[in-house]
Motif scaffolding. Structure first.
Motif, PDB file in Angstrom:
ATOM      1  N   GLY A 179      87.207 -32.820  22.105  1.00 53.84           N
ATOM      2  CA  GLY A 179      86.293 -32.023  22.700  1.00 53.84           C
ATOM      3  C   GLY A 179      86.351 -30.526  21.993  1.00 53.84           C
ATOM      4  O   GLY A 179      85.973 -29.672  22.511  1.00 53.84           O
ATOM      5  N   ALA A 180      86.921 -30.391  20.827  1.00 61.52           N
ATOM      6  CA  ALA A 180      86.952 -29.095  19.811  1.00 61.52           C
ATOM      7  C   ALA A 180      85.687 -29.071  19.210  1.00 61.52           C
ATOM      8  O   ALA A 180      84.694 -29.486  19.193  1.00 61.52           O
ATOM      9  N   ALA A 197      97.242 -29.633  16.649  1.00 58.05           N
ATOM     10  CA  ALA A 197      97.255 -29.400  18.250  1.00 58.05           C
ATOM     11  C   ALA A 197      98.565 -28.992  18.703  1.00 58.05           C
ATOM     12  O   ALA A 197      98.878 -27.892  19.566  1.00 58.05           O
ATOM     13  N   TYR A 198      99.435 -29.547  18.277  1.00 54.79           N
ATOM     14  CA  TYR A 198     100.756 -29.492  18.640  1.00 54.79           C
ATOM     15  C   TYR A 198     101.426 -28.060  18.211  1.00 54.79           C
ATOM     16  O   TYR A 198     101.831 -27.257  19.229  1.00 54.79           O
ATOM     17  N   PHE A 199     101.224 -27.869  17.220  1.00 57.88           N
ATOM     18  CA  PHE A 199     101.701 -26.485  16.391  1.00 57.88           C
ATOM     19  C   PHE A 199     100.933 -25.345  16.795  1.00 57.88           C
ATOM     20  O   PHE A 199     101.172 -24.022  16.783  1.00 57.88           O
ATOM     21  N   GLY A 235      98.113 -20.607  20.834  1.00 53.92           N
ATOM     22  CA  GLY A 235      98.025 -21.026  22.431  1.00 53.92           C
ATOM     23  C   GLY A 235      96.611 -21.181  22.608  1.00 53.92           C
ATOM     24  O   GLY A 235      96.326 -21.685  23.757  1.00 53.92           O
ATOM     25  N   VAL A 236      95.967 -22.042  21.736  1.00 59.60           N
ATOM     26  CA  VAL A 236      94.781 -22.557  21.784  1.00 59.60           C
ATOM     27  C   VAL A 236      94.570 -23.847  22.221  1.00 59.60           C
ATOM     28  O   VAL A 236      95.257 -24.723  21.510  1.00 59.60           O
ATOM     29  N   LEU A 237      94.180 -24.343  23.282  1.00 60.23           N
ATOM     30  CA  LEU A 237      93.650 -25.821  23.552  1.00 60.23           C
ATOM     31  C   LEU A 237      92.577 -26.435  22.954  1.00 60.23           C
ATOM     32  O   LEU A 237      91.647 -25.747  23.174  1.00 60.23           O
ATOM     33  N   LEU A 238      92.722 -27.292  22.054  1.00 57.02           N
ATOM     34  CA  LEU A 238      91.497 -27.727  21.126  1.00 57.02           C
ATOM     35  C   LEU A 238      90.296 -28.093  22.106  1.00 57.02           C
ATOM     36  O   LEU A 238      89.078 -27.700  21.657  1.00 57.02           O
TER      37      LEU A 238
END
Length: 366
Positions: free
Chosen positions: A191-192, A146-148, A157-160
């Motif tokens: 929530g992925a 998620a960090y990378f 730039g995806v928020l999981l």
């Protein structure tokens, strides 16, 4: 018995092989414990705590290794430690010899009784000393991924977890063992969208029951892996065979189809990695880009949470350390078949079949 606890020197390593609590137990059992100064500091254990537990603090690794019967470590000895090993010592640590032929030769040359945490086995076929670190690595893989994935780190730039009105990120986990199952748990909790693949339908059935359809489970055949990997925002490689070299299950061609800025975290890197484009990285330089995809493959990932990892590991190793101290190595191995399965090297020989095969020795020597 004289026990040595050297400071871990692998880059970024923060764990320690003995807590003050375990030290106290060993001392009460009649052992003398030598601890290198500051060995536990990065895990939150001060020298004074070891001293209060009955340990003797020494100023260098050489003094720890010299003349002790049993060396307890977390990670495998590095090349700079090979000459510190004393003929005939017992070494109890993670060895991962399938990915370390030079270490295997050094242990043989010094006739080390090498007992590997990762191959100690229970009567029901579980690997109790691999399990806690697998849990931690699995959970960390999602946190790291998620960090990378963040744009400032070169990610897509995806928020999981996404937000209402947007598609959540897609996490693909290859391997549904201990580390894979915990990666699934973390990813689902964020929530992925989660897809997990494995060859064992029993594992997939258990995950399907647990998540009641919220996780997609697929048999890990080449077609399913290729399709899932191509759509992954975060790919977690979690195919691990204790003592053996990890099989390559995700090919370079599959990685080339991933979207730019996607992230790969290979938990199996200790055993060589299960993704063809992966090579070991370090905590100082944890990632690199290849084919437009960010790769993370730090072999000692649990060191990111040194205190939790140390407590988890030593709680698991304590009963075996107690056996070695109270009964001596030979008797302990004779009376505990599970601990005996941890023996990888003895009297200059490779005695674990999977290790021998991985190193090209053919069969283990009896």
């Amino acid at each position: 018995m004289l026990i040595g606890i050297p400071k871990e020197i692998k880059t970024g390593e923060t764990r320690v092989s003995m807590t003050p609590s375990l030290c106290r137990r060993c001392v009460k059992s009649g052992a003398k414990v030598l601890v290198e100064k500051s060995a536990g500091v990065r895990a939150g254990f001060a020298d004074a705590e070891y001293r209060a537990a009955g340990a003797t603090l020494v100023g260098s690794a050489a003094k720890v290794w010299k003349s002790v019967d049993l060396i307890l470590k977390v990670k495998e000895p590095l090349a700079s430690e090979y000459d510190l090993m004393q003929e005939g010592q017992t070494l109890f640590t993670y060895l991962h010899l399938a990915a370390g032929p030079e270490l295997a030769k050094a242990l043989q040359r010094k006739r080390i009784l090498g007992i590997a945490y990762e191959t100690v086995e229970t009567a029901d076929g579980q690997f109790p000393l691999l399990k806690p670190m697998s849990h931690i690595a699995g959970r960390l893989s999602i946190q790291i991924g998620a960090y990378f994935l963040q744009t400032q780190h070169g990610g897509s730039g995806v928020l999981l977890g996404g937000i209402p009105g947007t598609m959540p990120g897609h996490v693909v986990v290859v391997g549904a063992g201990n580390s894979g199952a915990h990666a699934v748990q973390m990813a689902a909790g964020m929530g992925a969208r989660v897809t997990v693949l494995d060859l064992e339908t029993r594992k997939l059935e258990a995950l399907d029951m647990e998540y009641r359809g919220r996780v997609v489970t697929l048999v890990a055949n080449p077609a399913n892996i290729e399709a899932a990997v191509a759509d992954a925002d975060l790919l977690v490689g979690a195919v691990l065979i204790p003592a053996a070299k990890a099989p390559i299950v995700v090919t370079r061609k599959m990685v080339a189809r991933m979207r730019p800025g996607s992230v790969i975290v290979d938990i199996a890197i200790d055993q060589g990695g299960c993704i063809e484009t992966v090579r070991p990285t370090s905590h100082e330089k944890p990632v690199y880009q290849e084919l437009g995809v960010i790769h993370y493959a730090v072999p000692n990932m649990p060191a990111l949470v040194g205190r939790t990892s140390t407590l988890g590991l030593t709680q698991a190793t304590e009963r075996y350390v107690a056996m070695l101290v109270e009964k001596g190595p030979e008797r302990a191995l004779a009376e505990s078949p599970g601990l005996a399965k941890g023996v990888n090297t003895r009297d200059g020989r490779i005695v674990n079949e999977a290790v021998a095969h991985a190193l090209g020795y053919g069969r283990a020597e009896s």
